[in-house]
Write a protein that holds these residues in place. Structure first.
Motif, PDB file in Angstrom:
ATOM      1  N   GLY B 313       0.854  -1.189   0.000  1.00 32.67           N
ATOM      2  CA  GLY B 313       0.000   0.000   0.000  1.00 32.67           C
ATOM      3  C   GLY B 313       0.887   1.235   0.000  1.00 32.67           C
ATOM      4  N   GLY B 314       0.879   1.972  -1.091  1.00 35.46           N
ATOM      5  CA  GLY B 314       1.781   3.115  -1.235  1.00 35.46           C
ATOM      6  C   GLY B 314       1.663   4.088  -0.067  1.00 35.46           C
ATOM      7  N   LEU B 388      -1.067  -4.964   3.976  1.00 31.80           N
ATOM      8  CA  LEU B 388      -2.498  -4.671   3.867  1.00 31.80           C
ATOM      9  C   LEU B 388      -3.125  -5.858   3.166  1.00 31.80           C
ATOM     10  CD1 LEU B 388      -1.145  -1.826   4.164  1.00 31.80           C
ATOM     11  CD2 LEU B 388      -3.115  -0.946   2.916  1.00 31.80           C
ATOM     12  N   TRP B 389      -4.257  -6.313   3.681  1.00 34.76           N
ATOM     13  CA  TRP B 389      -4.846  -7.542   3.160  1.00 34.76           C
ATOM     14  C   TRP B 389      -5.729  -7.320   1.931  1.00 34.76           C
ATOM     15  CZ3 TRP B 389      -3.276 -12.308   4.376  1.00 34.76           C
ATOM     16  CH2 TRP B 389      -2.560 -12.494   5.566  1.00 34.76           C
ATOM     17  N   GLY B 390      -5.775  -6.075   1.414  1.00 39.65           N
ATOM     18  CA  GLY B 390      -6.611  -5.808   0.244  1.00 39.65           C
ATOM     19  C   GLY B 390      -6.288  -6.653  -0.979  1.00 39.65           C
ATOM     20  N   PRO B 391      -5.014  -6.740  -1.382  1.00 35.51           N
ATOM     21  CA  PRO B 391      -4.674  -7.475  -2.614  1.00 35.51           C
ATOM     22  C   PRO B 391      -5.223  -8.902  -2.596  1.00 35.51           C
ATOM     23  CG  PRO B 391      -2.803  -6.200  -1.896  1.00 35.51           C
ATOM     24  CD  PRO B 391      -3.848  -6.068  -0.813  1.00 35.51           C
ATOM     25  N   PRO B 392      -6.005  -9.260  -3.615  1.00 29.67           N
ATOM     26  CA  PRO B 392      -6.728 -10.532  -3.594  1.00 29.67           C
ATOM     27  C   PRO B 392      -5.833 -11.768  -3.591  1.00 29.67           C
ATOM     28  CG  PRO B 392      -6.998  -9.375  -5.712  1.00 29.67           C
ATOM     29  CD  PRO B 392      -6.324  -8.438  -4.790  1.00 29.67           C
ATOM     30  N   LEU B 394      -3.190 -12.295  -1.804  1.00 34.59           N
ATOM     31  CA  LEU B 394      -2.581 -12.613  -0.506  1.00 34.59           C
ATOM     32  C   LEU B 394      -3.410 -13.654   0.227  1.00 34.59           C
ATOM     33  CD1 LEU B 394      -1.427  -9.133   0.834  1.00 34.59           C
ATOM     34  CD2 LEU B 394      -0.114 -10.865  -0.411  1.00 34.59           C
ATOM     35  N   PRO B 418      -2.313  -2.650   9.204  1.00 37.57           N
ATOM     36  CA  PRO B 418      -3.397  -1.773   9.633  1.00 37.57           C
ATOM     37  C   PRO B 418      -4.738  -2.230   9.092  1.00 37.57           C
ATOM     38  CG  PRO B 418      -2.188  -0.752   7.843  1.00 37.57           C
ATOM     39  CD  PRO B 418      -1.495  -2.058   8.135  1.00 37.57           C
ATOM     40  N   GLY B 419      -5.804  -1.698   9.644  1.00 35.70           N
ATOM     41  CA  GLY B 419      -7.156  -2.009   9.172  1.00 35.70           C
ATOM     42  C   GLY B 419      -8.027  -2.560  10.273  1.00 35.70           C
ATOM     43  N   TYR B 422     -10.815  -7.783   9.346  1.00 38.13           N
ATOM     44  CA  TYR B 422     -10.107  -8.798   8.562  1.00 38.13           C
ATOM     45  C   TYR B 422      -8.633  -8.842   8.972  1.00 38.13           C
ATOM     46  CZ  TYR B 422      -8.947 -11.642   4.435  1.00 38.13           C
ATOM     47  OH  TYR B 422      -8.541 -12.648   3.599  1.00 38.13           O
ATOM     48  N   ALA B 423      -8.029  -7.674   9.072  1.00 34.00           N
ATOM     49  CA  ALA B 423      -6.615  -7.602   9.457  1.00 34.00           C
ATOM     50  C   ALA B 423      -6.410  -8.080  10.894  1.00 34.00           C
ATOM     51  CB  ALA B 423      -6.103  -6.173   9.293  1.00 34.00           C
TER      52      ALA B 423
END
Lengths: 460, 460
Positions: B313-314, B388-392, B394, B418-419, B422-423
């Motif tokens: 995550g940039g 970050l767990w966003g990227p599908p 992972l 962070p988050g 889910y995190a």
């Protein structure tokens, strides 16, 4: 940039198209349509894709030009190279575009040229653009949700009065997820990425007049037109609190911010001066950003920076006092008359001071009494109540008894409730009482300090 | 103060007496006996109370003098005024006393006199004393637990290598509860309150030679004998990391610390100098104390302060870089050869820099590859991995793939994840892999900075 033009239709669209629509699992366009359906968007949804006749059981248009009406917002979830042609094809058919696709100015010279092409086409066609390289809009009023991370990975916050503007999509999504987990509501969230057109200033203009928005938090990597920002932010901050974090301050952070959205991060000192001039409350990093969102999500500004600390744990009280001292909050000693008043109502082993230590003998009633007496009159502007759940007399009625109400107190209150499972499970009780609650003395103090700041406009 | 005398029997007692024992629910003595039974203390337990013949189904002695043996540790849970007589009655019958009762020097002149009486009696009878006004000992090796807060309110951490020394009982209990919730283990925790006899220096002497203790964290309100502290802390810190937080630095905090345990908080600058001289890593407040406990609970020292930041995550990467800059960690640019090496193995849209941004296209494998390649050689001393767990792509295999192992990397690693829900649910996966995990960039950076500090002994 069409500065004056109105962008409010992005936040109250009658219709949303998704270009590149698909039923394929995991596809961005699929997630966006699912989000629009799940969030309860009440307008018309137009899937657009020449390869499909229906998507999500809805009729799919081959192209935007095939729509029977002028669509308010078209979300482009197609490869970067295909965006300019799709946009030109939409002439007269859309008012605004959200381009979530990456592959533009953040990737180098070719991407920059492509982004210029998009900008020129949009300007010629009078289409307003959010993005590219962004997540778009999450809005609890219009129920538009173009954030393309599924809800099982990033929860959406409930309706509330806080609006968030962010250059970084992952930052906005992470903050949303945190706020959702902590039960803090939002009004509008906008991620605008490379901001080829719509930027923070446009959004601030809109939010200034938005009755759903009570406070605004902005994540800034770079601002291109400082003068316009100061104007928009000043107008907005004269009506409601505006807070901002500037990332990429120096060194590696600045370099990283530059490559992230293709932006020039610029000199940090210039941003500080601009924030101060515009009455923007500056936030220092992610932790303070979150603390500010949680605090302003539930509470209003404090009139000054004099803090009363009420605790049942001596060590935590000292920690809060230390953190107040470090951040510039004034944990002023109890005035003599208040001290006498409290000594008369409390047992002799309570420490009648600031911090006011109710010790392990604390009860729900002693907390409520301490809060109402110290917040009465003009001695203190804000309270930090540290509630350790160790004392056996404390019950789950405590949070409700500390809530603001006429005749009790209406000044802002921040709760610090450190510890593990027992404490964390009771966080929701404080939030249901409208009290922002934090795990550490430092976090609570950061939140209190944000409520007590006024962007350099008052005595601060 | 019997400086040289050994206090190790407190941490390996064959027998523990509880003076003031009772079956009455909510009574401190009742909680202590329950804790001893629940925690699995294998030695003999002696309830003592003239009013009962049995407590918790065990035979209850009228007084300590009625014991058939010399008891290692007697816990006094009786009113302050009754302690001196009870102690004198125990002549020749106990080696050590833990006086949990409050009402001594923290309450004023009368209490000070009472505490002097206790000290004089104990010295005359050669009884070592922990307290008064304390929680005593929680020990996962001997399984002694005198912390008188029930386990449903304050969870006890599992066995581990971290030991905690604390003047404040509620601070120690809150930290234990936090560490338990976060699955971080401890060896010994000592709360010594007013420290009429046993103090931080005695405990440091013991912990220096304690094989169960791998690192020590100390909460300090005041230190009476600075010279002795510097000696004991220097000895201990030459063998294992010793960290300390000094609270009550100035203003309201200093005043509060003074009234809390009846201590003179003293000039903060003197403490800083003493810590530096003794090789003690200074911790700044509760947040840094917890970050340090979590970091040293799972990882060891870093050899220097050069940090590689790996992220998907940039915005979070920039936030970590900013926080490194602020705290004095060196997020040094990638050396050219490493940059070329990484460019050859990664897709062109990864940002090959520091932060190394794997973008939303990150996979478990790209994280593992990035970590092993950047930590090889001598370029970096520590890694902060922001997941970050966003990227599908992972998966829950990620944490295990980042764990240290020979041939991969053995340098310290800190995770920032962070988050919201889910995190947070995946925190335990990182900890099971031995990786300390934090919710914010700033927290992760604080933890990394503590591992990279060496108390001013090395290059720092």
């Amino acid at each position: 940039m069409a500065n004056g033009a109105n962008i409010s239709f992005f936040f109250s669209p009658g219709s949303v198209a998704v270009v590149g629509a698909s039923d394929e699992p995991g596809k961005i366009s699929n997630i966006i349509i699912s989000s629009l359906l799940r969030s309860g968007f009440a307008g018309r949804i137009y899937p657009v894709n020449p390869k499909h006749s229906s998507v999500h059981g809805m009729k799919c248009l081959p192209a935007l030009e095939d729509a029977d009406e002028v669509i308010d917002v078209a979300v482009f979830a197609i490869p970067a190279g295909a965006v300019p042609a799709a946009l030109r094809g939409a002439e007269g058919k859309i008012r605004g575009a959200i381009i979530v696709s990456g592959g533009f100015s953040e990737t180098g010279e070719d991407g920059k040229a492509l982004e210029r092409e998009v900008s020129e086409a949009a300007r010629a066609l009078r289409i307003r653009v959010i993005g590219p390289n962004c997540m778009g809009i999450f809005d609890t009023v219009s129920r538009v949700d173009t954030f393309f991370i599924p809800e099982d990975r990033v929860k959406r916050p409930p309706p509330g009065g806080l609006s968030i503007l962010s250059q970084s999509g992952s930052f906005a999504a992470t903050a949303m997820d945190e706020l959702a987990a902590d039960g803090i509501g939002v009004a509008r969230v906008v991620s605008y990425g490379n901001k080829s057109d719509v930027n923070e200033s446009d959004c601030l203009d809109f939010l200034a007049g938005d009755p759903a928005t009570k406070a605004v938090a902005v994540y800034v990597e770079s601002i291109d037109d400082g003068r316009r920002f100061v104007e928009a932010a000043s107008r907005c901050s004269s009506i409601k609190p505006v807070m901002a974090v500037k990332v990429g301050k120096a060194g590696a952070g600045a370099t990283a911010a530059r490559s992230h959205t293709g932006a020039i991060a610029g000199r940090y000192e210039i941003y500080r001066a601009a924030f101060r001039k515009a009455g923007v409350i500056e936030l220092n990093g992610y932790e303070e950003f979150l603390a500010a969102c949680k605090a302003f999500g539930l509470q209003g500004r404090a009139k000054g920076n004099r803090v009363i600390i009420i605790t049942d744990g001596g060590g935590v009280g000292v920690g809060i006092a230390d953190a107040c001292q470090a951040i510039g909050l004034d944990a002023a000693p109890l005035p003599e008359e208040l001290r006498a008043e409290l000594k008369a109502v409390f047992p002799p082993y309570f420490s009648i001071s600031n911090p006011l230590d109710l010790t392990g003998s604390a009860t729900d009633e002693s907390y409520a009494l301490a809060l109402s007496r110290t917040m009465a009159g003009e001695h203190y502007d804000i309270a930090i109540v540290a509630a350790l759940w160790g004392p056996p007399a404390l019950t789950e009625a405590l949070p409700g008894m500390l809530a603001q109400k006429p005749g009790f107190t209406e000044k802002p209150i921040i709760v610090c409730s450190p510890g593990g499972e027992y404490a964390r499970k009771r966080f929701s009780l404080f939030r249901e009482a409208g009290l922002p609650v934090f795990s550490t003395p430092e976090e609570a103090v950061r939140a209190a300090a944000v409520l007590a700041r006024d962007g350099g406009r008052g005595r601060g």
